[in-house]
Design a protein around this motif. Sequence first.
Motif, PDB file in Angstrom:
ATOM      1  N   VAL A 160       0.836  -1.201   0.000  1.00  0.00           N
ATOM      2  CA  VAL A 160       0.000   0.000   0.000  1.00  0.00           C
ATOM      3  C   VAL A 160       0.876   1.258   0.000  1.00  0.00           C
ATOM      4  CG1 VAL A 160      -1.765   1.307   1.231  1.00  0.00           C
ATOM      5  CG2 VAL A 160      -1.905  -1.191   1.139  1.00  0.00           C
ATOM      6  N   LYS A 161       1.936   1.250   0.804  1.00  0.00           N
ATOM      7  CA  LYS A 161       2.833   2.405   0.823  1.00  0.00           C
ATOM      8  C   LYS A 161       3.517   2.572  -0.532  1.00  0.00           C
ATOM      9  CE  LYS A 161       3.798   2.266   5.803  1.00  0.00           C
ATOM     10  NZ  LYS A 161       4.834   2.071   6.846  1.00  0.00           N
ATOM     11  N   ILE A 162       3.908   1.464  -1.151  1.00  0.00           N
ATOM     12  CA  ILE A 162       4.527   1.530  -2.482  1.00  0.00           C
ATOM     13  C   ILE A 162       3.553   2.134  -3.481  1.00  0.00           C
ATOM     14  CG2 ILE A 162       5.389   0.146  -4.421  1.00  0.00           C
ATOM     15  CD1 ILE A 162       6.529  -1.801  -2.315  1.00  0.00           C
ATOM     16  N   GLU A 163       2.316   1.683  -3.436  1.00  0.00           N
ATOM     17  CA  GLU A 163       1.290   2.188  -4.352  1.00  0.00           C
ATOM     18  C   GLU A 163       1.175   3.707  -4.263  1.00  0.00           C
ATOM     19  OE1 GLU A 163      -3.563   2.103  -4.816  1.00  0.00           O
ATOM     20  OE2 GLU A 163      -2.586   0.429  -3.783  1.00  0.00           O
ATOM     21  N   PHE A 164       1.088   4.235  -3.052  1.00  0.00           N
ATOM     22  CA  PHE A 164       0.907   5.674  -2.894  1.00  0.00           C
ATOM     23  C   PHE A 164       2.170   6.461  -3.234  1.00  0.00           C
ATOM     24  CE2 PHE A 164      -2.771   4.259  -0.418  1.00  0.00           C
ATOM     25  CZ  PHE A 164      -3.735   5.140  -0.895  1.00  0.00           C
ATOM     26  N   LEU A 165       3.337   5.915  -2.939  1.00  0.00           N
ATOM     27  CA  LEU A 165       4.589   6.595  -3.268  1.00  0.00           C
ATOM     28  C   LEU A 165       4.779   6.683  -4.783  1.00  0.00           C
ATOM     29  CD1 LEU A 165       6.932   5.038  -0.548  1.00  0.00           C
ATOM     30  CD2 LEU A 165       6.339   7.469  -0.756  1.00  0.00           C
ATOM     31  N   VAL A 166       4.493   5.577  -5.483  1.00  0.00           N
ATOM     32  CA  VAL A 166       4.635   5.582  -6.944  1.00  0.00           C
ATOM     33  C   VAL A 166       3.575   6.482  -7.576  1.00  0.00           C
ATOM     34  CG1 VAL A 166       4.565   4.169  -9.038  1.00  0.00           C
ATOM     35  CG2 VAL A 166       5.744   3.316  -7.004  1.00  0.00           C
ATOM     36  N   ALA A 167       2.391   6.494  -7.001  1.00  0.00           N
ATOM     37  CA  ALA A 167       1.325   7.360  -7.518  1.00  0.00           C
ATOM     38  C   ALA A 167       1.736   8.823  -7.490  1.00  0.00           C
ATOM     39  CB  ALA A 167       0.048   7.151  -6.709  1.00  0.00           C
ATOM     40  N   ASP A 168       2.592   9.183  -6.546  1.00  0.00           N
ATOM     41  CA  ASP A 168       3.060  10.560  -6.439  1.00  0.00           C
ATOM     42  C   ASP A 168       4.140  10.881  -7.470  1.00  0.00           C
ATOM     43  OD1 ASP A 168       2.999  13.107  -5.011  1.00  0.00           O
ATOM     44  OD2 ASP A 168       5.013  12.600  -4.326  1.00  0.00           O
ATOM     45  N   LEU A 169       4.745   9.848  -8.040  1.00  0.00           N
ATOM     46  CA  LEU A 169       5.823  10.050  -9.004  1.00  0.00           C
ATOM     47  C   LEU A 169       5.342  10.043 -10.454  1.00  0.00           C
ATOM     48  CD1 LEU A 169       8.549   7.636  -7.524  1.00  0.00           C
ATOM     49  CD2 LEU A 169       8.516  10.139  -7.380  1.00  0.00           C
ATOM     50  N   ILE A 170       4.332   9.238 -10.728  1.00  0.00           N
ATOM     51  CA  ILE A 170       3.891   8.988 -12.098  1.00  0.00           C
ATOM     52  C   ILE A 170       2.494   9.553 -12.317  1.00  0.00           C
ATOM     53  CG2 ILE A 170       3.448   7.187 -13.821  1.00  0.00           C
ATOM     54  CD1 ILE A 170       6.383   7.379 -12.990  1.00  0.00           C
ATOM     55  N   GLU A 171       2.262  10.142 -13.487  1.00  0.00           N
ATOM     56  CA  GLU A 171       0.952  10.710 -13.790  1.00  0.00           C
ATOM     57  C   GLU A 171      -0.135   9.635 -13.761  1.00  0.00           C
ATOM     58  OE1 GLU A 171       1.313  14.449 -16.618  1.00  0.00           O
ATOM     59  OE2 GLU A 171       2.377  12.734 -17.481  1.00  0.00           O
ATOM     60  N   LYS A 172      -1.284   9.999 -13.231  1.00  0.00           N
ATOM     61  CA  LYS A 172      -2.374   9.048 -13.013  1.00  0.00           C
ATOM     62  C   LYS A 172      -2.780   8.309 -14.283  1.00  0.00           C
ATOM     63  CE  LYS A 172      -6.952   8.669 -10.899  1.00  0.00           C
ATOM     64  NZ  LYS A 172      -8.031   9.401 -10.146  1.00  0.00           N
ATOM     65  N   ARG A 173      -2.794   9.008 -15.393  1.00  0.00           N
ATOM     66  CA  ARG A 173      -3.232   8.390 -16.648  1.00  0.00           C
ATOM     67  C   ARG A 173      -2.351   7.210 -17.053  1.00  0.00           C
ATOM     68  NH1 ARG A 173      -1.063  13.571 -20.140  1.00  0.00           N
ATOM     69  NH2 ARG A 173       1.119  12.905 -20.280  1.00  0.00           N
ATOM     70  N   ASP A 174      -1.128   7.156 -16.518  1.00  0.00           N
ATOM     71  CA  ASP A 174      -0.167   6.112 -16.898  1.00  0.00           C
ATOM     72  C   ASP A 174      -0.116   4.954 -15.912  1.00  0.00           C
ATOM     73  OD1 ASP A 174       0.640   7.616 -19.135  1.00  0.00           O
ATOM     74  OD2 ASP A 174       2.099   8.739 -17.948  1.00  0.00           O
ATOM     75  N   TRP A 175      -0.874   5.007 -14.819  1.00  0.00           N
ATOM     76  CA  TRP A 175      -0.725   4.013 -13.758  1.00  0.00           C
ATOM     77  C   TRP A 175      -0.946   2.571 -14.229  1.00  0.00           C
ATOM     78  CZ3 TRP A 175      -3.877   6.640  -9.214  1.00  0.00           C
ATOM     79  CH2 TRP A 175      -3.146   7.741  -8.749  1.00  0.00           C
ATOM     80  N   THR A 176      -2.033   2.337 -14.948  1.00  0.00           N
ATOM     81  CA  THR A 176      -2.354   0.958 -15.343  1.00  0.00           C
ATOM     82  C   THR A 176      -1.292   0.387 -16.265  1.00  0.00           C
ATOM     83  OG1 THR A 176      -4.730   1.353 -15.090  1.00  0.00           O
ATOM     84  CG2 THR A 176      -4.063  -0.518 -16.451  1.00  0.00           C
ATOM     85  N   MET A 177      -0.906   1.141 -17.287  1.00  0.00           N
ATOM     86  CA  MET A 177       0.092   0.623 -18.228  1.00  0.00           C
ATOM     87  C   MET A 177       1.469   0.542 -17.587  1.00  0.00           C
ATOM     88  SD  MET A 177      -1.357  -0.478 -20.838  1.00  0.00           S
ATOM     89  CE  MET A 177       0.223  -0.949 -21.569  1.00  0.00           C
TER      90      MET A 177
END
Length: 260
Positions: A167-184
């Motif tokens: 869960v912490k990894i998910e939120f940390l990466v979400a802060d680095l990468i634009e939301k539109r790119d998360w799934t790919m």
Amino acid sequence: MKRFARETPIGLKRRARKTARLLAETHPDAHCELDFSTPLELAVATILSAQTTDVRVNQVTPRLFLKYRSAADYAAADRAEMEEILRPTGFFRAKTDSLLKLGALLEEKHGGVLPDKLDELVALPGIGRKTANVVLGNAFGVPGITVDTHFRRLTNRFGWVHEDDPVKIEFLVADLIEKRDWTMLSHRVIFHGRRVCHSRKPACGACTLAAVCPSYGTGPTEAAPAAKLLKGPRARDLAVAAGVDPELVPASAALAAEEP
């Protein structure tokens, strides 16, 4: 001194996004490797993928999906029959239990329809944040970050995070990468983990991310031994992308078993 040891937060974000762009170029074929045709089928397949390979799951699900087409079918399933179908995936009793309960709860609370909201998905039997994000991103088009074993390992190797908690990894990466790119991004990182950046011995010398990875050198950096570690149907293309002679990649690489 370790590479990028003095990296600033903005420097990290820039490097992360550059890494994401390189992953997109390296794995243009990245996609969800579980076969499905409905959101329910994807949820079931993802539940079954725990502790086994997507290939094994895809061998089992055609028979499963033919027999169980709806939440009501899962709720009313004969336990022994379902266990026999799921046996090849491992932990088949626990997985059968999850699917029976999933079908029952969908019928009871959601009219037999899989919800498309994270908080509702994670409240269902057998579905945690990882499975929920797989379903949201690939069945409903809602951006989500899937933190599996490959994603956890690679984001730590990339120096994007220094965490084991998904869960912490998910939120940390979400802060680095634009939301539109998360799934790919999730698919591309998982592809890279299965084909190049292996857990025991990554193919550092045949990796397109060498210049932006602080863990470069964890595996062999010479082209010949690194090329032998590449896996998957595009193994030779991966070598070319990294500037390595594709002839160094053994023919068997295309058929090599990938890590689950």
